[in-house]
Design a protein around this motif. Sequence first.
Motif, short mmCIF file in Angstrom:
data_model
loop_
_atom_site.label_atom_id
_atom_site.label_comp_id
_atom_site.label_asym_id
_atom_site.label_seq_id
_atom_site.Cartn_x
_atom_site.Cartn_y
_atom_site.Cartn_z
N ASP A 173 -20.03 12.37 -32.77
CA ASP A 173 -19.62 11.97 -31.42
C ASP A 173 -20.88 11.84 -30.59
O ASP A 173 -21.49 12.83 -30.22
CB ASP A 173 -18.67 13.03 -30.85
CG ASP A 173 -18.14 12.67 -29.48
OD1 ASP A 173 -18.49 11.58 -28.97
OD2 ASP A 173 -17.38 13.46 -28.91
N TYR A 185 -20.31 7.26 -35.25
CA TYR A 185 -18.94 7.72 -35.49
C TYR A 185 -18.41 7.44 -36.89
O TYR A 185 -17.46 8.09 -37.33
CB TYR A 185 -17.99 7.02 -34.50
CG TYR A 185 -18.38 7.17 -33.06
CD1 TYR A 185 -18.04 8.31 -32.34
CD2 TYR A 185 -19.10 6.18 -32.40
CE1 TYR A 185 -18.39 8.45 -31.01
CE2 TYR A 185 -19.45 6.31 -31.06
CZ TYR A 185 -19.10 7.45 -30.38
OH TYR A 185 -19.45 7.58 -29.06
N ASP A 334 -5.22 12.63 -30.08
CA ASP A 334 -6.32 13.49 -30.52
C ASP A 334 -5.83 14.28 -31.73
O ASP A 334 -4.63 14.59 -31.83
CB ASP A 334 -6.75 14.45 -29.40
CG ASP A 334 -7.80 13.84 -28.49
OD1 ASP A 334 -7.94 12.60 -28.50
OD2 ASP A 334 -8.47 14.58 -27.76
N TRP A 368 -12.80 22.33 -27.59
CA TRP A 368 -12.46 20.91 -27.44
C TRP A 368 -12.85 20.45 -26.05
O TRP A 368 -12.79 21.23 -25.09
CB TRP A 368 -10.96 20.69 -27.70
CG TRP A 368 -10.63 19.29 -28.11
CD1 TRP A 368 -9.91 18.38 -27.41
CD2 TRP A 368 -11.00 18.65 -29.33
NE1 TRP A 368 -9.80 17.20 -28.12
CE2 TRP A 368 -10.47 17.34 -29.31
CE3 TRP A 368 -11.73 19.05 -30.45
CZ2 TRP A 368 -10.65 16.42 -30.34
CZ3 TRP A 368 -11.92 18.14 -31.49
CH2 TRP A 368 -11.38 16.85 -31.42
N ASP A 406 -8.51 8.88 -31.35
CA ASP A 406 -9.80 9.17 -30.72
C ASP A 406 -10.29 10.54 -31.17
O ASP A 406 -9.50 11.41 -31.55
CB ASP A 406 -9.62 9.14 -29.20
CG ASP A 406 -10.93 8.92 -28.46
OD1 ASP A 406 -11.97 8.80 -29.11
OD2 ASP A 406 -10.88 8.88 -27.22
N MET A 407 -11.59 10.71 -31.15
CA MET A 407 -12.23 12.01 -31.38
C MET A 407 -12.07 12.50 -32.83
O MET A 407 -12.10 13.70 -33.10
CB MET A 407 -11.66 13.06 -30.44
CG MET A 407 -11.50 12.62 -28.99
SD MET A 407 -13.07 12.39 -28.12
CE MET A 407 -13.51 14.10 -27.79
N GLU A 409 -13.94 12.53 -35.43
CA GLU A 409 -15.11 12.84 -36.27
C GLU A 409 -14.97 14.16 -37.07
O GLU A 409 -15.49 14.17 -38.19
CB GLU A 409 -16.38 12.87 -35.39
CG GLU A 409 -16.73 11.56 -34.76
CD GLU A 409 -15.81 11.20 -33.59
OE1 GLU A 409 -15.50 10.00 -33.45
OE2 GLU A 409 -15.38 12.11 -32.86
N ALA A 411 -14.60 15.48 -33.02
CA ALA A 411 -15.55 15.63 -31.93
C ALA A 411 -16.14 17.04 -31.92
O ALA A 411 -15.54 17.99 -32.42
CB ALA A 411 -14.86 15.34 -30.60
N TRP A 412 -17.32 17.13 -31.35
CA TRP A 412 -18.06 18.39 -31.26
C TRP A 412 -18.32 18.99 -32.63
O TRP A 412 -18.31 20.20 -32.81
CB TRP A 412 -17.35 19.38 -30.32
CG TRP A 412 -17.43 18.98 -28.88
CD1 TRP A 412 -17.63 17.72 -28.40
CD2 TRP A 412 -17.30 19.82 -27.74
NE1 TRP A 412 -17.63 17.72 -27.04
CE2 TRP A 412 -17.43 18.99 -26.58
CE3 TRP A 412 -17.07 21.18 -27.56
CZ2 TRP A 412 -17.35 19.48 -25.29
CZ3 TRP A 412 -16.99 21.68 -26.26
CH2 TRP A 412 -17.13 20.84 -25.14
N ASN A 414 -21.03 17.54 -34.63
CA ASN A 414 -22.23 16.81 -35.03
C ASN A 414 -23.12 17.68 -35.93
O ASN A 414 -22.80 18.83 -36.22
CB ASN A 414 -22.99 16.32 -33.80
CG ASN A 414 -22.17 15.33 -32.99
OD1 ASN A 414 -21.09 14.90 -33.39
ND2 ASN A 414 -22.68 14.94 -31.83
#
Length: 827
Positions: A173, A185, A334, A368, A406-407, A409, A411-412, A414
Amino acid sequence: MNKIYSLILMFFIFSFSWSQDQLNVIDAITHKNKVVFTCENKSKISLEFLDSKNIKFWFSPNGEFVRNNESFAVINAVFDENYTINVNESSSVYEVFTEDLRVMVHKSPFKIQIFNKYQRLILGDTVEQPYVVDGTDIKTSKVLRQDEHFFGLGEKTGTLDRRGKSYTMWNSDKPCYSEKEDPLYKSIPFFMSSYNYGIFFDNTYKTQFDFGKDSTDSFSFSSPDGPFIYYFFYGKDYKEIIKSYTKLTGKPIMPPKWAFGWAQSRGLLTNETLTRDIAQEYRERNIPCDIIYQDIGWVEGLQNFEWAKEKYKNPKKMLSDLADTGFKVIVSQDPVVSQATTKQWEEADAKGLFATDIRTGESYDMPWPWGGNAGVVDFTNPKTAAWWGDLQQIPINDGVKGFWTDMGEPAWSNEESTDRLNMKHHLGMHDEIHNVYGLTWDKVVTEQFEKHNPNQRVFQMTRAAYSGIQRYAFGWSGDSGNGEDVTDGWANLANQIPLGLSAGLGLIPFWTTDISGYCGEITDYPEFAELYVRWLQFGIFNPLSRAHHEGNNAVEPWLFGKQAEKIAKASIELKYQLQPYLYSYARQSYDTGIPIMRALVLEYPKDENTFNIDDQFMFGEYLLIAPVVEEGAKTRSVYLPKGEWIDYNNPATTYNGGTTIKYPVTLETIPMFVKAGSIIPKSPIVPYTGALKNAPVILEIFPSNNMNSFELYEDDGETNNYKNDEFALTKIEAENAPSILKVDIDVPQQNEFKTEIRNYLLKIHTTSKPKRVEINSNQIKPVSPSKISENLNTNFKESNYFFDEKNQLLMIRLPDTKLRTEITIFN
């Protein structure tokens, strides 16, 4: 004594290193289409020939060909079930000859070389250390030629040509990412070489690719763990290679036809009043629009799929009213459940539907960006699918038309978020699942949608992806733009062009940028107007076109001033006019994997000038688009490949290709060029897709000595019947002689799908007033300009023509009889 121990230790270290560097083959066993080589250290290498051009490689350091999970990407590893090979052995090499390749496996030291049938080296292992094993880490190195170039890896920043650069596969993200940032992504470990081969590295871990950054003589790819499997594809050009990759990993699903229209979104477009207001404004201003998005704030709780009661008074009626005026609503998903959404969180936790923490055995506690700490839904767990499918069906039953995931990955998570590696999914630890997490989510979303809504075409657009995503979803490029200064996003816009083209080369043909860029506060709309217009002028040539921005930063066209609105309206109208052309290429993408937005190198692989062109592209086969991406530009440098090109904006102007031109531009200008001889099918401007029943098919024709043909593809646009080949295909051909131009409209191939009653309207660019026009040898009469277009969608009995001398345009009207029709123009 210590010195002796040190020497012994050094000997063993050297011996271990040597055994890894110098593999020596001692045996080969062949069965049908597969040969397995055994080395002295018991490692094995399997070569499985899918057919005469495509090979599966599997290197196993311990000699066991086992894997934790079946491939997430590959769905068809059998190209020719009857294919067999013969292995010839000599004192130093094993050789396999196919109809197209000669594969040499050297015994000592082990290395593989692949030649074409003309003995030209296509791909070869390096002499030194072709395979290096360090624990579970494996790296292979290949010979890099001085003139070799690489393309692919999906949605990556920077230049299309990957040579001299390195890349990491780890879905990340990266809001407001720069033109040099990596990873992003999506992870698509598939690339192609100018030496006519492609490689798909079928490994979901954090793989690395180095295309000559560390060495000018070799390139490499590696993985920290997992099976070391890669596929080699050989083809006469990039298109053939992409077709083989598509055969291996699956065809891309086609979006509903309305998905190719214009879409409006923003981060806080999450309430009924604003949604209705935007829809009404579009219709009152006569700007075409099909889709309005609702971002994640539409939900009552993350992620329970219940409408936020304080924001939506009557969501069912809202959706029904919008549908009556042609709008489709897409809502966000999400992949988590907030602990604050108590009922759903407790249910999923009790059923074991979250990823767990390996340290505690409990559901992993994921921070999140909104909604507080959450549980990460484990989509690799078979029990999750039906549960999630029932939930997501709630808004579908209300009238929602699809989702954007969405999100994913997630998200958060990486590279720096190492704590996530403690997550355990049903199918494995997070280091193996991370890159395919979004893929497993999108698979559930699509399969459950199709289960609940039989034969209804899914709309699902996703941010995180891995190879195989094309079977379930479309893509967008995430949070682009300049977050520090929204007006200084020109480099971000420019980078979206090669990024989108590379996505297409990685089998994500249905794609969009966030038009306007996602990032940055818009505080001065007039100041931002130029960049907005230029982003939109590029965005309408994305197969999917969505205007989107963060927060409550509105990016509707009318907010940027009258000039910007006028330009935006004309640009969006052009997209709708080109829908028949675009949709025909959408079918080609489904059949072959070839993208609609095409890097010039895809269409002109032998033209070395195209290797370094990152700022223009082909839209289908016949239109060349060169978006303006510089502030205050007065001219635009455009490279025109070999051939004759016509200025689409001024068809009286032609250029000889193989050169770069300086093209004058104003803010209104989209530099567009059409191949001479092309036939471009178009439609009338409509407020939304399907708004005009019995709409005419407009055929814009650019005569030349070398005429092209076009196959117009049509289907119902809503169901999955296209997968059963229920469509109509009409071939249109033209022939240009010194005094005669002939246009043939063939009998449509119609399989269970019938086209509407309608007219054809030919628009032929010509300087000559016709002496006579015939349809099937019957002469037709000239009429006034108003008569030629009168009642085009209601009167299907008229055949006539009009010559517009001022614009040098011949218009011919005739009914679509569904029979072979020959139009002859005598000059």
